[in-house]
Design an enzyme around this catalytic site. Structure first.
Site, PDB file in Angstrom:
ATOM      1  N   PHE A 106       4.000  -8.335  -9.608  1.00 18.36           N
ATOM      2  CA  PHE A 106       5.310  -8.910  -9.316  1.00 18.36           C
ATOM      3  C   PHE A 106       5.825  -9.604 -10.577  1.00 18.36           C
ATOM      4  CE2 PHE A 106       3.897  -7.595  -5.471  1.00 18.36           C
ATOM      5  CZ  PHE A 106       4.321  -8.237  -4.314  1.00 18.36           C
ATOM      6  N   THR A 166       3.893   1.574  -1.116  1.00 18.29           N
ATOM      7  CA  THR A 166       4.549   1.669  -2.421  1.00 18.29           C
ATOM      8  C   THR A 166       3.583   2.204  -3.463  1.00 18.29           C
ATOM      9  OG1 THR A 166       5.817  -0.278  -1.761  1.00 18.29           O
ATOM     10  CG2 THR A 166       5.981   0.394  -4.047  1.00 18.29           C
ATOM     11  N   ALA A 188      -2.292   0.157  14.228  1.00 22.83           N
ATOM     12  CA  ALA A 188      -3.420  -0.055  13.320  1.00 22.83           C
ATOM     13  C   ALA A 188      -4.439  -1.072  13.827  1.00 22.83           C
ATOM     14  CB  ALA A 188      -2.908  -0.476  11.946  1.00 22.83           C
ATOM     15  N   PHE A 194      -3.467  -1.883   7.099  1.00 18.67           N
ATOM     16  CA  PHE A 194      -4.028  -3.223   6.885  1.00 18.67           C
ATOM     17  C   PHE A 194      -5.091  -3.220   5.784  1.00 18.67           C
ATOM     18  CE2 PHE A 194      -2.852  -3.837  11.568  1.00 18.67           C
ATOM     19  CZ  PHE A 194      -1.575  -4.248  11.239  1.00 18.67           C
ATOM     20  N   ARG A 237       2.228   7.487   7.275  1.00 19.33           N
ATOM     21  CA  ARG A 237       2.507   7.324   8.698  1.00 19.33           C
ATOM     22  C   ARG A 237       4.005   7.254   8.956  1.00 19.33           C
ATOM     23  NH1 ARG A 237      -0.682   1.962   9.593  1.00 19.33           N
ATOM     24  NH2 ARG A 237      -0.101   1.759   7.413  1.00 19.33           N
ATOM     25  N   LYS A 297       0.827  -1.214   0.000  1.00 17.39           N
ATOM     26  CA  LYS A 297       0.000   0.000   0.000  1.00 17.39           C
ATOM     27  C   LYS A 297       0.864   1.269   0.000  1.00 17.39           C
ATOM     28  CE  LYS A 297      -2.517  -0.700   3.638  1.00 17.39           C
ATOM     29  NZ  LYS A 297      -1.844  -1.931   4.092  1.00 17.39           N
ATOM     30  N   TRP A 327       6.998  -0.173  -8.678  1.00 23.98           N
ATOM     31  CA  TRP A 327       8.130  -0.692  -7.892  1.00 23.98           C
ATOM     32  C   TRP A 327       9.383  -0.802  -8.770  1.00 23.98           C
ATOM     33  CZ3 TRP A 327      11.103  -5.241  -8.072  1.00 23.98           C
ATOM     34  CH2 TRP A 327      11.931  -5.463  -6.941  1.00 23.98           C
ATOM     35  N   LYS A 386       9.343  -6.761  10.284  1.00 24.55           N
ATOM     36  CA  LYS A 386       8.626  -6.179   9.145  1.00 24.55           C
ATOM     37  C   LYS A 386       9.507  -5.266   8.312  1.00 24.55           C
ATOM     38  CE  LYS A 386       4.477  -3.479   8.052  1.00 24.55           C
ATOM     39  NZ  LYS A 386       5.111  -2.389   7.325  1.00 24.55           N
TER      40      LYS A 386
END
Length: 831
Positions: free
Chosen positions: A655, A284, A536, A567, A306, A282, A684, A317
């Site tokens: 991807f 990205t 979150a 999320f 954020r 999200k 990306w 993470k």
């Protein structure tokens, strides 16, 4: 004089400075003390340099020079003699005359050739007072003589005064008029600078490599713009930013007052389907989308993100700056400390925690009289209440201001909070994943006199103060919210607040800088606000209202502000709409729903996806059936968005292992399920260029009819609001409140907190409360184990099952790979 000029330079109510000084004080030090944008006289070196270079639109011509040019008739090809014209004014006069085609000669009063030049000049300009011992013979018949040698604000000469056969004119009143004209021009510029306009933003060029290097390598390969340059490009004024180093700056809230009459831009929320533990990109997508809008489509746009916690950064993470060629730079600045907001929250949170235990100790060990004498001490022979103590007296119904007039009963009510230790909900925090602080015992030192209780640490971003930072709309609003925070109940069951403890003002002081959003930039030099990062699960998981409000003003009516919800849409988006939008009053224009083939295959029955473990072949090879089966989750999240009446665009984060057939299938199903559009994205690997089609789809969707509405009315009972979310969003059959949860619901309703929105604390790995249930679970009963309240932030949060507010470190945390090069001081191995 210089000190006064510098003071006026920083006064936002002063838009121009004109100097009226004795000639001897017009030094370069004084002239250059004036900010170029406030230089009404046009005599600073910056202004003069622009004039000499011919940048007439960017400078003001000195008033005396303007007056001379008004008095001179057509001078093209004529000879103009400047006598005694010195310094900045002389240079400006010579430059302007030459630009008009005059042949200009300058000499001083005692120059040997003065008499000769006077006889041949078509026009003569006296730039300073003629010395008494310098004779001036008759000038050329018909020549114009202009005298600038006096104070422009006083009339010592009159127009047309005849000292010679030629008419000598003085610039007096005309120079005053020209100065007034400059003041008007300066004010027009200032008014223009206050208005939103198309940004003069110079994007940074990308040269994407294949294979795509690591995030840190990509970040380091780009040279970011100086943050003050970026600020100027997007219309921020010098006095509206506070610079932290070269690449980040705080933005002052005064900007909202300046731009209060400007229309807002379009408001875009990036949400997602139920994610895998790896995340679906999200952040990205958010960054790639604004890079596409601004750097490639030339549309004003802002990303609002954020701030990452160092817990996940050093845990498993990693950071949250986006990734690949769609990220915020410098990424190490973004992910480590930033401007210290989380540290400020930690300090404020723990000050309040310390105040709670200290107050209980002192009340347990002192009499009413002793407490009163210490809480309201005699200082310099006078006893007086602090302002916050007077407010407490008023809440208690005691309308007295003299400490000597309180009765014993009133003193007892005032000094005793009577906190019930078993009801304390306020925990200490630290911004580290420290599992051994999940349960602790405090008060074990002998000095605490046996006052021992069980407590815990939460991670800093789980603090209610973080949620307040994200939802506040002003410094005053934040201070009021901090005061309303309920930390415990007293022994009569009434709430005890931070205001009762007398700590509100101190908390506000600790948070006074944290309330300002931090300005950064993307890889392509487009602006980003980084501000707040509430947990979150137990909080609403969105960046700040203030960052969004400021950004919406800066982009202008045709611009876009893109922000991200934590999320899946069932958690972050639902809270964004029902909590954040209620607090801000802002109406969203579009939802961008992020999906990946990988996540859809998981929802279609694919094997478990585990962070740090290689993906199974189902995720790296084409499998259309798994994708089709998993699209049920995407369809459900689209339906959730439609509950709120907002158009949705699906962004398929592509991807390299995704096949064209899989990508086409997802887009087809998304559009058939009600999405306005569904677009594959390659930001990306390609930067903003890879998200141009997404940006175009978002722009079109933003022009669609918007019928935004909240999911529930705040007036409904707490349990009913929980039930609506469970049934309409999660797909539950019903809810089941534990006795403890029902007791808390009854208590909050009795205490007057029943009309707050609901912030569900639930796993993000499933639409249900069970992380292992993928796809679209149905027919389940949602168990509510407990219900808690963040009264200052302004929401009730039911706990679905068990939720940890302190993550733990894995066996091999990210910190194994993080290092510092002592020679270059570069951070290594961050990602």
């Amino acid at each position: 004089i210089v000190s006064e000029i510098l003071r006026l330079n920083e006064d936002p109510n002063v838009q121009g400075l004109a100097l009226d000084l004795p000639e001897s004080l017009y030094s370069s030090k004084v002239l250059n003390a004036v900010k170029p944008e406030k230089d009404v006289d046009g005599l600073s070196s910056v202004n003069l340099g622009r004039l000499v270079h011919g940048d007439v639109c960017d400078c003001l011509v000195p008033p005396t020079v303007c007056a001379v040019m008004e008095l001179l008739e057509d001078i093209g090809g004529k000879k103009v003699l400047l006598v005694g014209a010195r310094g900045a004014e002389g240079a400006a006069l010579q430059s302007v005359l030459q630009r008009q085609g005059a042949a200009v000669l300058s000499c001083h009063w005692k120059a040997p050739q003065l008499q000769s030049e006077l006889r041949h000049a078509d026009a003569v300009v006296f730039g300073s007072v003629k010395p008494h011992d310098v004779p001036v013979s008759c000038t050329k018949p018909g020549a114009t003589v202009i005298n600038c040698a006096h104070d422009p604000l006083s009339e010592k000469h009159s127009y047309g005064q005849q000292n010679n056969p030629a008419a000598e004119k003085t610039v007096g009143s005309l120079a005053v008029a020209m100065r007034m004209q400059n003041m008007v021009k300066n004010m027009e510029r200032w008014i223009h600078s206050q208005q939103c306009r198309k940004w003069d933003l110079h994007s940074l060029k990308l040269q994407p490599l294949s294979p795509v290097p690591s995030d840190i390598e990509i970040s380091r390969a780009q040279s970011p713009k100086a943050v003050d340059v970026l600020a100027k490009e997007i219309g921020l004024l010098t006095d509206e930013i506070e610079i932290y180093g070269q690449t980040k700056a705080k933005v002052r809230l005064s900007l909202l007052e300046r731009l209060k009459d400007q229309p807002d831009g379009k408001y875009v929320l990036v949400a997602g389907i139920t994610p895998t533990p790896l995340g679906e990109g999200k952040s990205t997508v958010t960054v790639g989308l604004v890079q596409a809008l601004t750097a490639h489509l030339n549309i004003n746009s802002f990303a609002c993100l954020r701030q990452p916690s160092q817990g996940p950064t050093f845990g498993v993470k990693g950071g949250a700056a986006g990734g690949g060629y769609a990220q915020v730079i410098p990424m190490e600045e973004f992910n480590l400390h930033l401007t210290g907001d989380i540290h400020a929250i930690t300090a404020a949170n723990n000050l309040l925690a310390a105040a709670i235990d200290a107050r209980i100790l002192h009340e347990n060990t002192q009499s009413d009289k002793s407490l009163y004498n210490r809480l309201v001490p005699v200082v310099n022979g006078v006893r007086g209440f602090a302002a916050i103590q007077l407010a407490r007296l008023r809440r208690l119904g005691i309308n007295k201001t003299d400490p000597e007039t309180l009765t014993e009963e009133e003193i007892s009510k005032f000094v005793r909070l009577d906190i019930d230790p078993s009801t304390i909900t306020w925990q200490r925090v630290v911004d580290t994943n420290d599992r051994f602080l999940r349960k602790i015992m405090v008060g074990q030192a002998n000095t605490e006199k046996g006052f021992v209780r069980q407590a815990q640490f939460d991670i800093a971003v789980a603090s209610e103060i973080m949620a307040i930072l994200a939802l506040t709309t002003s410094l005053q609003d934040m201070k009021e919210r901090l005061g309303r925070m309920v930390v415990a109940n007293d022994k009569k069951g009434q709430p005890v607040t931070a205001e009762d403890l007398g700590v509100t003002g101190a908390l506000a002081v600790l948070m006074k800088d944290a309330i300002k959003p931090t300005l950064m930039q993307t890889l392509e030099g487009t602006p980003v606000f980084v501000h707040a990062g509430p947990f979150a699960n137990i909080a609403h998981g969105n960046s700040s209202v203030l960052a969004d409000k400021i950004a919406l003003k800066l982009v202008g009516e045709k611009g876009f502000v893109v922000t991200e919800a934590g999320f899946g849409a069932d958690i972050g988006m639902e809270k964004f709409f029902n909590i954040k939008c209620r607090a801000s009053g802002l109406v969203p224009s579009v939802v961008v729903l992020v999906a990946t083939v990988r996540a859809l295959k998981m929802h279609g029955g694919g094997p478990n996806v585990t962070a740090g473990a290689p993906l199974k072949k189902e995720y790296t090879e084409e499998n259309l059936q798994l994708v089709a089966d998993g699209c049920c989750n995407l369809q459900k999240q689209i339906q959730i968005t439609q509950l709120f009446g907002v158009p949705v665009v699906v962004a398929l984060n592509v991807f390299k292992t995704d096949s064209p057939a899989e990508v086409d299938l997802v887009c087809k199903i998304a559009k058939e399920s009600g999405a306005f559009d569904a677009v594959p994205c390659n930001h990306w690997s390609a930067g903003g260029k890879g998200a141009v089609k997404l940006a175009q789809a978002v722009e079109k969707a933003a022009n669609q009819k918007n019928s935004f509405k909240y999911l529930y009315s705040l007036e409904l009972p707490i349990a009913e609001k929980i039930r609506i979310i469970a049934q309409k969003v999660y797909g539950a059959q019903d809810i089941e409140l534990s006795p403890a949860a029902q007791s808390q619901v009854d208590r909050y309703t009795r205490q007057g907190f029943g009309n707050l929105p609901i912030c569900m604390a639930k796993t993000h790995l499933s639409l249900s409360h069970q992380p292992e249930r993928k796809g679209v679970p149905t027919g389940f009963i949602l168990p509510i184990s407990d219900v808690r309240a963040s009264i200052g932030a302004g929401f009730i949060y039911p706990l679905v099952g068990t939720m940890s507010t302190m993550p733990g470190l894995p066996t091999r945390p990210c910190f194994y790979d993080i290092d510092l090069d002592p020679i270059t001081e570069q951070v290594k191995g961050l990602f």
